[in-house]
Design an enzyme around this catalytic site. Structure first.
Site, PDB file in Angstrom:
ATOM      1  N   ASP A 186      26.603  58.382  62.014  1.00  0.00           N
ATOM      2  CA  ASP A 186      27.623  57.866  61.102  1.00  0.00           C
ATOM      3  C   ASP A 186      26.975  57.075  59.966  1.00  0.00           C
ATOM      4  OD1 ASP A 186      30.148  57.418  60.133  1.00  0.00           O
ATOM      5  OD2 ASP A 186      30.646  55.814  61.538  1.00  0.00           O
TER       6      ASP A 186
ATOM      7  N   HIS B 298      24.658  63.126  53.230  1.00  0.00           N
ATOM      8  CA  HIS B 298      24.512  64.173  54.251  1.00  0.00           C
ATOM      9  C   HIS B 298      23.129  64.840  54.145  1.00  0.00           C
ATOM     10  CE1 HIS B 298      28.580  63.477  55.316  1.00  0.00           C
ATOM     11  NE2 HIS B 298      29.141  64.105  54.303  1.00  0.00           N
TER      12      HIS B 298
ATOM     13  N   LEU C 211      12.936  70.847  74.545  1.00  0.00           N
ATOM     14  CA  LEU C 211      14.145  70.063  74.265  1.00  0.00           C
ATOM     15  C   LEU C 211      15.372  70.956  74.062  1.00  0.00           C
ATOM     16  CD1 LEU C 211      15.391  67.228  73.316  1.00  0.00           C
ATOM     17  CD2 LEU C 211      14.906  68.038  70.995  1.00  0.00           C
TER      18      LEU C 211
END
Ligand code: FPP
Length: 254
Positions: free
Chosen positions: A28, A45, A139
């Site tokens: 956020d 972004h 991962l």
């Protein structure tokens, strides 16, 4: 100039105590990061993508098993059309640019959420990334896309009804296996950037016993050092899972 962050030393420090197996992040503050610099929201972004790369790399290097990123929520569809469109393009481009690197590093991409709602070109890239990396054993990068916790739970309940499951067959493990996160361990650590103390419809079922770490740092400024700080904080927590402290200590000493 700030001193360079020594990731190697941090890794040694972190290896002294158990790492979180699964880290889930509410990314956020992209918009506020941009606003503070007089830039358009999309610039936040774009800078946020650099943090995504740093955190994926950091989690891989540390040996975290699963990283879930809340990249686009069910509610984010209600943002202005231009922003939704910019985010979808950015997602598509980022996956396209990074897929070889992710694959070379053994990362396995998977998703949670209603990905069929994504625009066709974005969906194609996402499906391609899942397919290309499906045999990788490093991962697990779980992208939450068009994701909402309530809808996920509702859909799982619908599946249970559809499969005509009898009430006594439906226990916690079975219900978990009907969720989008089937097969993943629950998050040990949830990180939320930009200081808001909210869960925002993220992994409502799965975070029952997660440790929550909120940092005022905006997502575009959250890099490897901030990841290490979050994990160090996690390692100071005593996870009691409803027990009392003495019981936890006894269990550990066994
Ligand atoms: C929240 O900041 C961020 C988002 C809704 C999008 C996150 C997306 C990215 C970082 C880029 C793409 C991701 C991947 C996985 C490639 P906000 O816009 O709500 O910020 P604000 O609260 O300050 O307005």
């Amino acid at each position: 100039m700030p001193a360079l962050f020594d990731f190697e030393s941090a890794r040694k420090e972190l290896s002294k105590k158990p790492l979180p197996r699964h880290i889930a992040v509410i990314m956020d503050g992209n918009g506020r990061w941009a606003k503070e610099r007089g830039l358009p929201r999309v610039a936040g972004h774009h800078e946020g993508v650099k943090s995504v790369k740093a955190i994926v790399e950091g989690c891989g290097e540390l040996g975290v098993e699963v990283l879930t990123l809340y990249a686009f929520s069910h509610e984010n569809w209600n943002r202005p059309t231009w922003e939704v469109s910019a985010l979808m393009k950015l997602l598509m481009r980022t996956i396209h640019n990074e897929i070889n690197n992710l694959d070379a590093n053994g990362v396995r991409v998977r998703t949670i959420g209603q990905i069929d709602r994504l625009p066709p070109a974005t969906l194609k890239q996402v499906k391609h990334a899942i397919e290309v990396t499906r045999r990788n054993t490093g991962l697990v990068l779980c992208l939450a896309l068009s994701y909402g916790g309530r809808i996920e739970i509702l859909e799982a309940a619908r599946r249970a009804l559809h499969e005509k499951m009898t009430p006594n067959r439906l226990d916690e493990a079975t219900f978990s296996s009907l969720l989008d996160t089937a097969g993943l361990p629950d998050p040990d650590l949830v990180i939320r950037t930009s200081g808001e103390h909210r869960i925002s419809n993220f992994l409502l079922w799965q975070i029952a016993y997660s440790e929550i770490y909120v940092t005022p740092t905006y997502w575009p400024d959250f890099r490897k050092k901030e990841l290490v700080d979050a994990i160090l904080d996690y390692q100071t927590r005593e996870r009691r899972f409803g027990l009392v402290s003495e019981q936890v200590k006894k269990k550990k000493s066994k």
